[in-house]
Motif scaffolding. Structure first.
Motif, PDB file in Angstrom:
ATOM      1  N   LEU A  66       0.842  -1.204   0.000  1.00 39.94           N
ATOM      2  CA  LEU A  66       0.000   0.000   0.000  1.00 39.94           C
ATOM      3  C   LEU A  66       0.880   1.258   0.000  1.00 39.94           C
ATOM      4  CD1 LEU A  66      -3.017   1.103   0.299  1.00 39.94           C
ATOM      5  CD2 LEU A  66      -2.384   1.496   2.670  1.00 39.94           C
ATOM      6  N   ARG A  67       1.903   1.237   0.845  1.00 43.30           N
ATOM      7  CA  ARG A  67       2.798   2.408   0.942  1.00 43.30           C
ATOM      8  C   ARG A  67       3.409   2.766  -0.415  1.00 43.30           C
ATOM      9  NH1 ARG A  67       4.756   3.881   5.923  1.00 43.30           N
ATOM     10  NH2 ARG A  67       4.055   2.616   7.659  1.00 43.30           N
ATOM     11  N   ASN A  68       3.746   1.725  -1.184  1.00 42.31           N
ATOM     12  CA  ASN A  68       4.456   1.959  -2.449  1.00 42.31           C
ATOM     13  C   ASN A  68       3.578   1.690  -3.670  1.00 42.31           C
ATOM     14  OD1 ASN A  68       6.845   2.348  -0.885  1.00 42.31           O
ATOM     15  ND2 ASN A  68       6.990   0.111  -0.690  1.00 42.31           N
ATOM     16  N   TYR A  69       2.254   1.679  -3.483  1.00 41.08           N
ATOM     17  CA  TYR A  69       1.385   1.283  -4.585  1.00 41.08           C
ATOM     18  C   TYR A  69       1.521   2.243  -5.773  1.00 41.08           C
ATOM     19  CZ  TYR A  69      -2.547  -0.795  -7.026  1.00 41.08           C
ATOM     20  OH  TYR A  69      -3.318  -1.453  -7.956  1.00 41.08           O
ATOM     21  N   ALA A  70       1.732   1.666  -6.947  1.00 41.52           N
ATOM     22  CA  ALA A  70       1.836   2.463  -8.173  1.00 41.52           C
ATOM     23  C   ALA A  70       1.073   1.748  -9.283  1.00 41.52           C
ATOM     24  CB  ALA A  70       3.289   2.645  -8.557  1.00 41.52           C
ATOM     25  N   PHE A  71       0.570   2.520 -10.210  1.00 42.44           N
ATOM     26  CA  PHE A  71      -0.198   1.952 -11.324  1.00 42.44           C
ATOM     27  C   PHE A  71       0.391   2.488 -12.632  1.00 42.44           C
ATOM     28  CE2 PHE A  71      -3.577   2.535 -14.489  1.00 42.44           C
ATOM     29  CZ  PHE A  71      -4.047   1.239 -14.594  1.00 42.44           C
ATOM     30  N   THR A  72       0.578   1.574 -13.580  1.00 41.24           N
ATOM     31  CA  THR A  72       1.124   1.986 -14.874  1.00 41.24           C
ATOM     32  C   THR A  72       0.054   1.859 -15.946  1.00 41.24           C
ATOM     33  OG1 THR A  72       3.265   1.149 -14.162  1.00 41.24           O
ATOM     34  CG2 THR A  72       3.040   1.661 -16.494  1.00 41.24           C
ATOM     35  N   GLU A  73      -0.202   2.948 -16.637  1.00 41.48           N
ATOM     36  CA  GLU A  73      -1.161   2.949 -17.747  1.00 41.48           C
ATOM     37  C   GLU A  73      -0.372   2.728 -19.034  1.00 41.48           C
ATOM     38  OE1 GLU A  73      -4.356   3.036 -17.792  1.00 41.48           O
ATOM     39  OE2 GLU A  73      -4.889   3.678 -19.814  1.00 41.48           O
ATOM     40  N   THR A  74      -0.728   1.676 -19.750  1.00 43.93           N
ATOM     41  CA  THR A  74       0.006   1.368 -20.985  1.00 43.93           C
ATOM     42  C   THR A  74      -0.877   1.592 -22.212  1.00 43.93           C
ATOM     43  OG1 THR A  74      -0.624  -0.930 -20.690  1.00 43.93           O
ATOM     44  CG2 THR A  74       1.578  -0.329 -19.967  1.00 43.93           C
ATOM     45  N   ASP A  75      -0.229   1.811 -23.323  1.00 40.77           N
ATOM     46  CA  ASP A  75      -0.945   1.966 -24.595  1.00 40.77           C
ATOM     47  C   ASP A  75      -1.370   0.568 -25.057  1.00 40.77           C
ATOM     48  OD1 ASP A  75      -0.551   4.114 -27.341  1.00 40.77           O
ATOM     49  OD2 ASP A  75      -1.503   2.157 -27.431  1.00 40.77           O
ATOM     50  N   ALA A  76      -2.667   0.387 -25.289  1.00 41.92           N
ATOM     51  CA  ALA A  76      -3.175  -0.947 -25.643  1.00 41.92           C
ATOM     52  C   ALA A  76      -2.588  -1.457 -26.955  1.00 41.92           C
ATOM     53  CB  ALA A  76      -4.693  -0.894 -25.741  1.00 41.92           C
ATOM     54  N   GLU A  77      -2.261  -0.543 -27.866  1.00 44.88           N
ATOM     55  CA  GLU A  77      -1.759  -0.979 -29.187  1.00 44.88           C
ATOM     56  C   GLU A  77      -0.261  -1.234 -29.183  1.00 44.88           C
ATOM     57  OE1 GLU A  77      -3.046   1.816 -32.143  1.00 44.88           O
ATOM     58  OE2 GLU A  77      -5.164   1.440 -31.718  1.00 44.88           O
ATOM     59  N   THR A  78       0.495  -0.297 -28.629  1.00 45.58           N
ATOM     60  CA  THR A  78       1.961  -0.426 -28.693  1.00 45.58           C
ATOM     61  C   THR A  78       2.552  -1.096 -27.449  1.00 45.58           C
ATOM     62  OG1 THR A  78       2.280   1.733 -27.668  1.00 45.58           O
ATOM     63  CG2 THR A  78       2.096   1.684 -30.080  1.00 45.58           C
ATOM     64  N   GLY A  79       1.807  -1.079 -26.369  1.00 41.35           N
ATOM     65  CA  GLY A  79       2.324  -1.638 -25.118  1.00 41.35           C
ATOM     66  C   GLY A  79       3.251  -0.682 -24.394  1.00 41.35           C
ATOM     67  N   ASP A  80       3.405   0.537 -24.939  1.00 34.37           N
ATOM     68  CA  ASP A  80       4.279   1.532 -24.298  1.00 34.37           C
ATOM     69  C   ASP A  80       3.676   2.000 -22.977  1.00 34.37           C
ATOM     70  OD1 ASP A  80       6.015   1.453 -26.380  1.00 34.37           O
ATOM     71  OD2 ASP A  80       5.183   3.202 -27.415  1.00 34.37           O
ATOM     72  N   LYS A  81       4.553   2.244 -22.009  1.00 33.65           N
ATOM     73  CA  LYS A  81       4.085   2.787 -20.740  1.00 33.65           C
ATOM     74  C   LYS A  81       3.834   4.282 -20.926  1.00 33.65           C
ATOM     75  CE  LYS A  81       6.532  -0.561 -17.954  1.00 33.65           C
ATOM     76  NZ  LYS A  81       7.673  -0.840 -17.071  1.00 33.65           N
ATOM     77  N   GLN A  82       2.612   4.724 -20.610  1.00 35.38           N
ATOM     78  CA  GLN A  82       2.267   6.127 -20.842  1.00 35.38           C
ATOM     79  C   GLN A  82       2.308   6.954 -19.568  1.00 35.38           C
ATOM     80  OE1 GLN A  82      -1.544   5.129 -22.721  1.00 35.38           O
ATOM     81  NE2 GLN A  82      -0.839   6.292 -24.485  1.00 35.38           N
ATOM     82  N   TYR A  83       1.671   6.431 -18.533  1.00 35.11           N
ATOM     83  CA  TYR A  83       1.600   7.182 -17.275  1.00 35.11           C
ATOM     84  C   TYR A  83       1.908   6.268 -16.105  1.00 35.11           C
ATOM     85  CZ  TYR A  83      -0.876  10.508 -20.202  1.00 35.11           C
ATOM     86  OH  TYR A  83      -1.206  11.364 -21.207  1.00 35.11           O
ATOM     87  N   LEU A  84       2.692   6.784 -15.176  1.00 37.16           N
ATOM     88  CA  LEU A  84       2.968   6.059 -13.936  1.00 37.16           C
ATOM     89  C   LEU A  84       2.315   6.855 -12.812  1.00 37.16           C
ATOM     90  CD1 LEU A  84       4.510   3.845 -12.316  1.00 37.16           C
ATOM     91  CD2 LEU A  84       6.377   5.478 -12.129  1.00 37.16           C
ATOM     92  N   LEU A  85       1.335   6.240 -12.178  1.00 39.53           N
ATOM     93  CA  LEU A  85       0.626   6.910 -11.078  1.00 39.53           C
ATOM     94  C   LEU A  85       1.183   6.413  -9.750  1.00 39.53           C
ATOM     95  CD1 LEU A  85      -1.404   7.418 -13.440  1.00 39.53           C
ATOM     96  CD2 LEU A  85      -3.203   7.193 -11.775  1.00 39.53           C
ATOM     97  N   GLN A  86       1.758   7.303  -8.975  1.00 39.87           N
ATOM     98  CA  GLN A  86       2.258   6.935  -7.649  1.00 39.87           C
ATOM     99  C   GLN A  86       1.163   7.262  -6.638  1.00 39.87           C
ATOM    100  OE1 GLN A  86       6.107   8.787  -7.288  1.00 39.87           O
ATOM    101  NE2 GLN A  86       7.058   7.174  -8.510  1.00 39.87           N
ATOM    102  N   ILE A  87       0.610   6.219  -6.046  1.00 39.33           N
ATOM    103  CA  ILE A  87      -0.622   6.351  -5.280  1.00 39.33           C
ATOM    104  C   ILE A  87      -0.419   6.198  -3.772  1.00 39.33           C
ATOM    105  CG2 ILE A  87      -2.940   5.292  -5.038  1.00 39.33           C
ATOM    106  CD1 ILE A  87      -2.467   4.390  -8.041  1.00 39.33           C
TER     107      ILE A  87
END
Lengths: 220, 222
Positions: free
Chosen positions: A57-78
């Motif tokens: 929980l302390r270090n929870y992060a979420f990565t939003e990737t591009d569905a077509e290319t698989g590139d990482k677009q956004y890293l959310l530090q939560i």
């Protein structure tokens, strides 16, 4: 002379800008969720609650990737925003809150009635350019546990939180995500405030051993 | 050449200052008499329980500013301040949808006391949105070493529909509602520079709703 220098500079400068633009386009944007949360307007439950924040929980992060290319677009530090939320909410809900370094309190921690362990089980992000809706959306599923100080489980339940924020013209993604996250986390805080004592296993435990603990349900 | 550019810019600015036409229709439905005492305040809240849209916070703020200004102004508590002070009872998931829920909320002593501290006479729920339709046309802009400019035409229609329901905190009943329907066609011709002729649909709805609401609550809109 000055003109000659400029004519050499401009193509290089343009090339540099293009490379920079290309790199920026490919880079992952990091969004650190932050915000302030109001303390709930409720009568405190007369319990001393130990709280353990697991490293997930302390270090929870979420990565939003591009569905077509698989590139990482956004890293959310939560993680940090979660701790801030619970550290505002819980002291307003319970008589006393003790932060713990482990699930089971160390000797000398003092009298604790129960240990609360929150965790994020699932996180979903909806961005306007992907969903074709003019809103930013965040949905979170929490796994919440309440146990006795000896580790025996009292309750284990799931709570969901949802937040949406309208897309505004010329708005940065960061701002839209922050707004939606703020609504989602307020949603969790509202549900937990009004629903904690209504969770069947928690209610049974309160009625069995802590009759003085006042339920905070809507309209009671 | 310089003179003609100045002329184009001048004409553009003159045209841009002319708003496109907007028509606004307001309906009022009264269920009970209303009045507001000196020192009493109201709060205007946006409904945010709909799946398809959220009532825009800026519109709610605009209505609040209209009600809080003028000779017959009413004290309006800012929406966010109220939501924070009453947390968690007016969040999208927990806010009272009907007056029966408001009665349940008033049974919570902490909530009842906070509302009393505010000297709140009425809660106004604003629900609605602005939709854009009938968009057509195209504008192309280009930049060349010799200069740049835009050419084309664009148009669209905006339709703002909002309803304000008024709850009396003494009787814990709904005392009526005011609805507004405002629409207008916007045009964006571009001849070298884009010339926006924007219909101020939401501003018109806000102004109409705010003025009517003030009359309604003070009892002058009977």
């Amino acid at each position: 002379m000055l003109r000659a220098n400029n004519s050499m500079y401009i193509p290089r400068l343009l090339a540099f800008c293009l490379v920079l633009l290309a790199l920026t386009g490919c880079a992952t944007s990091t969004i650190v969720l932050n915000g302030t949360y109001p303390a709930p307007l409720v009568r405190k439950i007369p319990l001393t609650l130990g709280v353990y924040y697991p490293p997930e929980l302390r270090n929870y992060a979420f990565t939003e990737t591009d569905a077509e290319t698989g590139d990482k677009q956004y890293l959310l530090q939560i993680g940090a925003s979660q701790l801030k939320l619970f550290n505002t909410l819980l002291p307003a809900l319970f008589d006393k809150v003790v932060l713990l370094d482990s699930v089971q309190p160390m000797p000398g921690t003092g009298a604790i009635d129960a240990v609360f362990i929150p965790a994020i089980a699932e996180f979903q992000l909806g961005l306007p350019h992907k969903t074709r809706m003019q809103v930013y959306e965040i949905w979170m599923k929490y796994d919440l546990k309440l146990s006795k100080t000896n580790g025996e489980q009292i309750a284990d339940w799931v709570m969901t939180a949802y937040g949406k924020a309208p897309q505004e013209s010329l708005q940065l993604v960061d701002s839209g995500v922050q707004n939606a996250a703020m609504v989602a986390m307020r949603d969790l805080a509202a549900s937990l405030t009004l629903g904690f004592a209504e969770v069947p296993a928690v209610k049974a435990w309160l009625q069995a051993g802590h009759r003085n603990a006042v339920t905070q349900g809507y309209g009671e | 050449m310089q003179c003609s550019i100045r002329s184009v810019i001048g004409i553009t600015l003159i045209l841009a200052s002319l708003p496109a036409c907007t028509s606004t229709h307001i309906d009022q439905f009264r269920q009970a008499a209303t009045s507001i005492n000196k020192g009493e305040s109201i709060v205007i809240l946006g409904r945010r329980q709909n799946n398809n849209y959220d009532t825009d916070g800026k519109f709610v703020k605009c209505v609040g500013a209209t009600v809080a200004n003028g000779n017959d102004r009413i004290r309006v508590i800012p929406e966010q301040e109220f939501l924070d002070a009453m947390f968690p009872f007016f969040e999208p998931r927990t806010a009272p949808v009907r007056t029966a829920h408001l009665k349940q909320l008033m049974a919570v002593s902490e909530a009842r006391q906070r509302l009393k501290d505010y000297g709140l006479g009425y809660i106004v729920w604003v629900d609605g949105t602005t939709r854009r339709s009938g968009q057509y046309g195209n504008i192309n802009c280009s930049i060349t070493p010799a200069g740049g400019g835009c050419f084309g035409f664009n148009s669209w229609q905006d339709d703002s529909r909002f309803e304000a329901e008024v709850w009396n905190l003494d009787t814990l009943e709904s005392v009526g509602s005011i609805s507004t329907d405002s629409n207008g066609q916007s045009y964006l011709p571009a001849l070298l520079l884009p010339i926006p002729l924007i219909a101020q649909v939401e501003a018109s709805a806000c102004s109409g709703l705010g003025r009517q609401l003030k009359q309604f609550i003070t009892g002058k809109g009977t």
